[in-house]
Design an enzyme around this catalytic site. Sequence first.
Site, PDB file in Angstrom:
ATOM      1  N   GLU A  72      -5.178  -1.745   3.466  1.00 57.01           N
ATOM      2  CA  GLU A  72      -4.626  -2.579   2.895  1.00 57.01           C
ATOM      3  C   GLU A  72      -4.435  -1.851   1.684  1.00 57.01           C
ATOM      4  O   GLU A  72      -5.317  -1.868   0.563  1.00 57.01           O
ATOM      5  CB  GLU A  72      -4.876  -4.206   2.516  1.00 57.01           C
TER       6      GLU A  72
ATOM      7  N   CYS B  46      -2.074  -9.215  -4.299  1.00 57.18           N
ATOM      8  CA  CYS B  46      -1.084  -8.185  -3.779  1.00 57.18           C
ATOM      9  C   CYS B  46      -0.081  -8.677  -3.203  1.00 57.18           C
ATOM     10  O   CYS B  46       0.972  -7.934  -2.540  1.00 57.18           O
ATOM     11  CB  CYS B  46      -1.982  -7.802  -2.240  1.00 57.18           C
TER      12      CYS B  46
END
Length: 486
Positions: A228, A265
């Site tokens: 990620e 995020c």
Amino acid sequence: MTDTQALTVDAAVSAAQSAFEAAREVPPATRRAWLDALADALDANASELIALAHDETHLPVGRLTGELTRTAFQLRLLGADAATGEPLGATIDHADPGWGMGPRPDIRRVAEPIGVVGVFGASNFPFAFSVLGGDSAAGLAAGCAVVHKAHSAHAQLARATARIAVEALAAAGAPDGLFSLVEGREAGTALVQHPLVKAIGFTGSTYGGQALAALAAARPEPIPFYGELGSTNPVFVTENAWATRRDAILAGYVGSFTLGMGQFCTKPGFLVVPAGEREALVAGLTDAAPTPPHAMLSPGLRESFERSRDELEGTAGFELIVTLPGSDDAPEATVLRASAETVIANPELLEHEMFGPASVVIEYETPEQLAAVAERIGGQLTAGVQAEDGDDVAALLRTLSAHAGRVLWNGWPTGVTVSYAQQHGGPFPATTAPTTTSVGTAAIARFLRPVAYQDVPDAALPAPLQESNPWAITRRVDGVILPAAG
């Protein structure tokens, strides 16, 4: 790399391989007991762990308490899902001489754990995406062994959590080495390159993730790298929604991009709104209540954030329109403005991530400009729509679903529940593996590999494929799904 570091990584991975071989055929119900033991240990040591996390990360105690609760819940949920056997996808097709394409042999398929998994912890989630976070939980639930590379931003917490984990697994009867910790950048490189490591889970920067992904791909035996990396999570506001509840949208926006000092995020990095109401826009942003400021995770992250923010502010077509209160330890939250025309002409600007309390309002003049901005966003973890019932946003939703792993309606992205349907992943650069998720029960599948057995005698088959179904798991037999017993 020093000889000591190389030996440390090799010892951890070798022990993990031995533990994997001892545990790979353990029934899923036993794996569930091991994950439950880890969750219980987190709960029992919460005060110690939260205090360490607060000292190292500066995150508020309330936020850390909730994150630790989420982490324990995640361990239990993934363990419970593993116990049903559903992640294994056990499928039995009995021999059938009358099969439509000709006689069919007896063929049986099951997903098997891939081996030792290397996991890299994240700086911004010291529990949920760290030592016993989602990647570690998924690897253990799949039946793999896990070697975790600690993040230097909270090294003491990582060591304490790993110690608690090792003790809890030993008390629950798991083999030694099933979970271990290594530290240091060079140790991380060695972990990716170790021949016994079969997959990597990573949460971090685009630069660091791409470098490690290149190492994983360059091995003599390339391995999956589930990274990620970066996401700006744009939110698109229709004209009706803006006219109906502009101030409420701005309040939600400010609360979302300042949450956790913008170090999520899933922070909304761009809000795309109708043009023409500058004074009302500034007033709405100024009146909104940001999340109370606190120090960022590290001085280095603050420096990187301020550099990234200043770089975008200095870009032609961008201007600073609002600053919101900071503190002695925390930077001010800031909102920049740009026109849709600017980012349509320079779509790379839509990928400029400011990891901290800053975001950009993009103003569009026409619905066609709104659509053009949506078409130019890169791969995202999330994309959102603020709209009213009756708004025709079907085309916009189709566009966003092609770019993002999760599409939100009248919500804000800074909240990722752990559930069966969750998708936390998206096209590059959000992740390196857009067909997977790092959150939710589906995350287990990353660390399993399907194997089919053809005409193999029942006694020689792995347990989940034997006729008697000794593990009592969910299976599909001759096309019919048979739920787990009990």
